[in-house]
Design a protein around this motif. Structure first.
Motif, short mmCIF file in Angstrom:
data_model
loop_
_atom_site.label_atom_id
_atom_site.label_comp_id
_atom_site.label_asym_id
_atom_site.label_seq_id
_atom_site.Cartn_x
_atom_site.Cartn_y
_atom_site.Cartn_z
N THR A 154 0.84 -1.20 0.00
CA THR A 154 0.00 0.00 0.00
C THR A 154 0.87 1.25 0.00
O THR A 154 1.84 1.34 0.76
N ASN A 155 0.51 2.20 -0.87
CA ASN A 155 1.15 3.51 -0.82
C ASN A 155 0.04 4.56 -0.70
O ASN A 155 -1.15 4.23 -0.80
N PHE A 156 0.45 5.77 -0.43
CA PHE A 156 -0.51 6.85 -0.19
C PHE A 156 -0.37 7.90 -1.27
O PHE A 156 0.74 8.23 -1.70
N ASN A 157 -1.51 8.40 -1.71
CA ASN A 157 -1.51 9.49 -2.69
C ASN A 157 -2.63 10.46 -2.30
O ASN A 157 -3.80 10.07 -2.32
N ALA B 126 10.11 -0.98 1.87
CA ALA B 126 11.27 -0.20 2.35
C ALA B 126 11.20 1.26 1.91
O ALA B 126 12.22 1.87 1.62
N ASN B 127 9.97 1.77 1.84
CA ASN B 127 9.77 3.15 1.40
C ASN B 127 9.26 3.96 2.60
O ASN B 127 8.06 3.94 2.90
N LEU B 128 10.19 4.65 3.25
CA LEU B 128 9.83 5.37 4.47
C LEU B 128 8.75 6.42 4.21
O LEU B 128 7.88 6.66 5.06
N THR B 129 8.79 7.03 3.02
CA THR B 129 7.80 8.07 2.72
C THR B 129 6.39 7.48 2.70
O THR B 129 5.43 8.12 3.17
N ALA B 130 6.26 6.25 2.19
CA ALA B 130 4.94 5.60 2.16
C ALA B 130 4.43 5.41 3.60
O ALA B 130 3.29 5.75 3.92
N ALA B 131 5.29 4.88 4.46
CA ALA B 131 4.88 4.65 5.86
C ALA B 131 4.54 5.97 6.54
O ALA B 131 3.57 6.06 7.30
N TYR B 132 5.33 6.98 6.26
CA TYR B 132 5.12 8.31 6.87
C TYR B 132 3.78 8.91 6.42
O TYR B 132 2.99 9.38 7.25
N LEU B 133 3.52 8.88 5.11
CA LEU B 133 2.27 9.48 4.61
C LEU B 133 1.05 8.69 5.10
O LEU B 133 0.02 9.27 5.43
N GLU B 134 1.17 7.38 5.14
CA GLU B 134 0.06 6.57 5.67
C GLU B 134 -0.21 6.91 7.13
O GLU B 134 -1.35 7.09 7.55
C1 NAG Z 1 7.84 5.90 -2.11
O1 NAG Z 1 6.57 6.42 -1.80
C2 NAG Z 1 6.43 7.77 -2.25
C3 NAG Z 1 5.11 8.32 -1.68
O2 NAG Z 1 4.02 7.72 -2.26
C4 NAG Z 1 6.49 7.80 -3.76
O3 NAG Z 1 6.37 9.10 -4.21
C5 NAG Z 1 7.79 7.20 -4.21
O4 NAG Z 1 7.81 7.09 -5.64
C6 NAG Z 1 8.02 5.84 -3.60
N1 NAG Z 1 9.37 5.42 -3.90
C7 NAG Z 1 9.62 4.31 -4.56
C8 NAG Z 1 11.05 3.98 -4.75
O5 NAG Z 1 8.74 3.56 -4.97
#
Ligand code: NAG
Ligand code: NAG
Ligand code: NAG
Ligand code: NAG
Ligand code: NAG
Ligand code: NAG
Ligand code: NAG
Length: 523
Positions: A88-91, A144-152
Motif C-alpha cells: 500500500t502507498n498513499f496518494n 522499504a519506502n519510508l515516505t509511504a509509511a510516513y504518509l500513511e
Molecule cells: C515511495 O513512496 C512515495 C510516496 O508515495 C512515492 O512518491 C515514491 O515514488 C516511492 N518510492 C519508490 C522507490 O517507490
C-alpha cells in the motif's frame, strides 16, 4: 459413576457414553481474566472499504461486529493490514483507494492485491465501525519506502482525530510496521542477507519516523505492535519475539513503545480439503499442540512486561481449505482455539478475514464467484455469515458483560470433549462443552456423551439452562442454529425464537458428536 461400556438407546439407535466432569465453583487462582474481545478480527486491507463502506457504512459488517458488542458490552478489536499492508502507498489525490489484483485462480478465487494506493477517505472510513472499537493499523515496511509509511501514518492520525471518529470513541491503539517480515526473503521484499538484526535496525528507523508522525511516546495512547511474524523459531535466533528482543527491538525510544507482541498462526496450509482434514483441525490435541508450541515466546514476551496476542490467525492458510474452513466443524475449532488461547497467555485472537476467503466468519460483500473454486455464481451471493461466526457469539455469551470474567479449562478426561468454566466475581456462572468428533455427511450413527457434572468446592447449583449449537453435519456450510436461533440472515441480526432447556444439574447433559452446549447455572 463411570460407565466403561457404551449403552444403546434403542429408540434412537444412539450410542451414549457417560463421562464424569467436575467443575470448580470458585475461580481457581490460575484462571486468567479474559478480554471480552477475545474473538477479534484482522482484515486484509486491500478490500477494507468493502467492510467499512466508503461513503456510508456497510450495515451487514457493522451488525456482525455490533452483535458481539451487544452481548459483551465491548466491540471486537479490529486489526487492518496484513499482506496488502506491505503493498500500500498513499496518494493525497486519491479519495478512497485504487487497487490492482492479480488474476484469480481456482485455488485462490479472491487473491490479495498486488498494489493498492489509498487516500484520506480510506482511513477515515474507520468511523463506520461500532462506537468504542479499538483499532490496530498496519503501515508499509515491505517496500522499504519510508515516505509511504510516513504518509500513511499521517493520514491514519488525521482519520482518528476527526470529529466523527472521536465522538464514536473509536481509538487507534496500535500501529504495526510491516506484515510477516520473517517472510520478506521468500516474497522478494528483501534479499538473502535479511535477518533479525537487519529487521530490528530497519524497523527502528521506521518507528522513529512513525513515532514523530503519530506522536507516539510514553504518554500517548497509541503504541506499537511488535513482530507480527508468520512463524517463529521459538528461540533466541532467527525470527521470534525473543530473538527480536535480544537484537534490541525494545531498546530505542520508539522500541520502548512496543507494548504488544503479535504472532500470526494458521494450523497448516491446505488448498484442498477433506473430511479427514476437518477432523484434524477440530481435534482437541492438535489445537492444544498448535497453540502451546508458542509458550516459550509467550513467556519471553510477558517477562518483558508486554502483552501477547494472535494478531492474525485462522484455520488453514490459502485463505482456508475448501469444505473445511467454511464449515460448521470450523466453528467448533474456532471456539476451542480461542478459549484455549486464553488459557496460555494470549490476550486476543484476531481471526483473519478478506472478501470471499473460505475461512471468513463474515462475508460482508456480495460475491459473484464461488469461494471454493472461483467458478461464476449464476445468482450472486448476498452478504452472510459463515458457520465459524457462531464461535464468536458463543465466546461472547460465555464471557458475558462483566468485563472481567475469568475462564478456566475444565479437566475433561476425553480426547474429543473440551470444557471451560466462566466466573464472575470469582463465582461460577457458566460452562461451555465442545464435542469435536466430526460427524460427517454419510455417517449414520451419531454418538452422544452424557456429562455427569459435579462441583468440587462451595455449594452446588441445583439447576442449569442448556443452550445448544445444533449442527446437521460437521461439513455443512449453513443451517446451524444456536439456541434455536440463526444468524444466517440478510442483516446479520439474530432471528427466530430462543429455544433453551432448564434442567436439574443432577440430570447431567448429553452432548452429541459435533455439538456445543452452554450451561448457565442457577440456584
Ligand atoms: C515511495 O513512496 C512515495 C510516496 O508515495 C512515492 O512518491 C515514491 O515514488 C516511492 N518510492 C519508490 C522507490 O517507490
Ligand atoms: C502501484 O500503482 C500506482 C498507481 O497506479 C503506481 O504509481 C505505482 O508505480 C505502482 N507501484 C508498484 C510497486 O507497482
Ligand atoms: C519521516 O520521513 C519523511 C519522508 O521521508 C520525512 O519527510 C520526514 O521529515 C521524516 N520525519 C522525521 C521526524 O524524520
Ligand atoms: C542486501 O541488501 C542490503 C541492503 O540493501 C545490501 O547492503 C546487501 O549488499 C545486499 N546483499 C546481497 C547479498 O545482495
Ligand atoms: C496443528 O494442527 C494441524 C491440524 O489442523 C496439524 O496437522 C499440525 O501438526 C498441528 N501442529 C502442531 C505444532 O501441533
Ligand atoms: C459482485 O458484483 C456486484 C455487481 O456488479 C458488485 O457490486 C460487487 O462488488 C461484486 N462483488 C465483489 C466481491 O467484487
Ligand atoms: C480416563 O479415562 C480412561 C478411559 O477412557 C480411564 O481408563 C482412566 O482411568 C481415566 N482417568 C481418570 C483420571 O479418570
Amino acid at each position: 459413576m463411570f460407565l466403561l461400556a457404551p449403552f444403546v438407546l434403542a429408540a434412537y439407535g444412539v450410542v451414549v457414553f457417560a463421562l464424569d466432569v467436575s467443575v470448580p465453583v470458585s475461580a481457581p487462582s490460575k484462571a486468567p481474566t479474559v478480554s471480552p474481545a477475545l474473538v477479534s478480527f484482522s482484515i486484509e486491507q486491500d478490500r477494507w472499504l468493502d467492510w467499512a463502506g466508503s461513503t456510508s457504512r456497510n450495515e451487514f459488517a457493522y451488525n456482525a461486529f455490533n452483535n458481539l458488542k451487544e452481548i459483551t458490552g465491548t466491540p471486537p478489536w479490529i486489526r487492518i493490514g496484513a499482506d496488502s499492508e506491505d503493498h500500500t502507498n498513499f496518494n493525497p489525490r486519491i479519495q478512497f483507494s485504487q487497487t490492482k489484483f492479480p488474476a484469480e485462480t481456482a485455488t485462490v478465487p479472491y487473491p490479495e492485491a498486488s498494489n493498492i494506493t489509498v487516500g484520506d477517505g480510506f482511513y477515515s472510513a474507520v468511523a463506520h465501525l461500532p462506537p468504542g472499537t479499538h483499532v490496530i493499523w498496519g503501515v508499509n515496511f515491505g517496500q522499504a519506502n519510508l515516505t509511504a509509511a510516513y504518509l500513511e501514518t499521517r493520514s491514519i492520525v488525521k482519520a482518528f482525530d476527526s470529529p466523527a471518529v472521536r465522538e464514536a470513541g473509536i481509538t487507534l491503539d496500535f500501529i504495526e510496521i510491516g506484515n510477516e517480515a520473517d517472510l520478506y526473503i521468500n516474497n522478494g521484499a528483501r534479499n538473502s542477507s535479511w535477518n533479525i538484526q537487519q529487521y530490528v535496525a530497519q524497523w527502528t528507523t521506521f518507528a522513529a519516523n512513525v513515532s514523530a508522525a503519530a506522536g507516539i511516546n510514553a504518554d500517548s495512547r497509541v503504541k506499537f505492535v511488535g513482530a507480527a511474524f508468520a512463524e517463529s523459531t521459538r528461540t533466541t535466533s532467527g525470527f521470534s519475539p525473543q530473538s527480536a528482543f535480544k537484537a534490541g527491538l525494545l531498546d530505542s525510544p520508539s522500541g520502548a513503545q512496543v507494548k504488544l507482541i503479535s504472532q500470526h498462526h494458521y494450523s497448516g496450509s491446505f488448498c484442498s480439503g477433506s473430511g479427514g482434514l476437518l477432523q484434524n483441525l477440530m481435534t482437541k490435541a492438535t489445537i492444544r499442540s498448535n497453540l502451546s508450541s508458542f509458550s516459550p515466546d509467550i513467556t519471553a514476551t510477558h517477562a518483558k512486561g508486554l502483552s501477547y496476542f494472535l494478531g492474525e490467525t485462522n484455520s488453514y492458510s490459502c485463505h482456508g481449505a475448501p469444505g473445511v474452513s467454511n464449515t460448521a466443524g470450523a466453528a467448533l475449532w474456532a471456539l476451542d482455539y480461542a478459549l484455549y488461547s486464553s488459557q496460555i497467555g494470549v490476550e486476543r485472537t484476531h481471526f483473519h478475514e478478506g472478501i470471499g476467503y473460505k475461512y471468513n466468519l463474515i462475508q460482508p460483500a456480495t460475491l459473484n464467484r464461488s469461494i471454493l473454486d472461483g467458478s461464476p455464481l449464476s445468482t450472486p451471493l448476498a452478504p452472510h455469515i459463515q458457520p465459524a461466526y457462531y464461535s464468536a457469539i458463543i465466546v461472547a455469551e460465555a464471557l458475558g458483560d462483566s468485563g472481567s470474567t475469568q475462564v478456566y479449562e475444565i479437566s475433561v478426561n476425553n480426547t474429543r470433549i473440551a470444557g471451560y468454566a466462566f466466573y464472575e466475581g470469582g463465582s461460577l456462572q457458566r460452562a461451555v462443552f465442545i464435542n469435536s468428533l466430526a460427524f460427517l455427511k454419510g455417517a449414520t450413527s451419531r454418538s452422544s456423551t452424557h456429562l455427569l457434572l459435579s462441583f468440587t468446592d462451595g455449594s452446588a447449583f441445583a439447576t442449569m439452562t442448556i443452550k445448544r449449537l445444533k449442527i446437521g453435519y460437521a461439513d455443512d456450510t449453513s443451517g446451524v442454529t444456536w439456541g434455536g436461533q440463526t444468524y444466517e440472515t440478510s442483516d446479520a441480526k439474530v432471528s427466530g425464537d430462543l429455544d433453551v432447556q432448564v434442567a436439574p444439574v443432577s440430570a447431567g447433559v448429553d452432548i452429541a458428536e459435533t455439538e456445543v452446549v452452554l450451561l448457565t447455572f442457577g440456584s
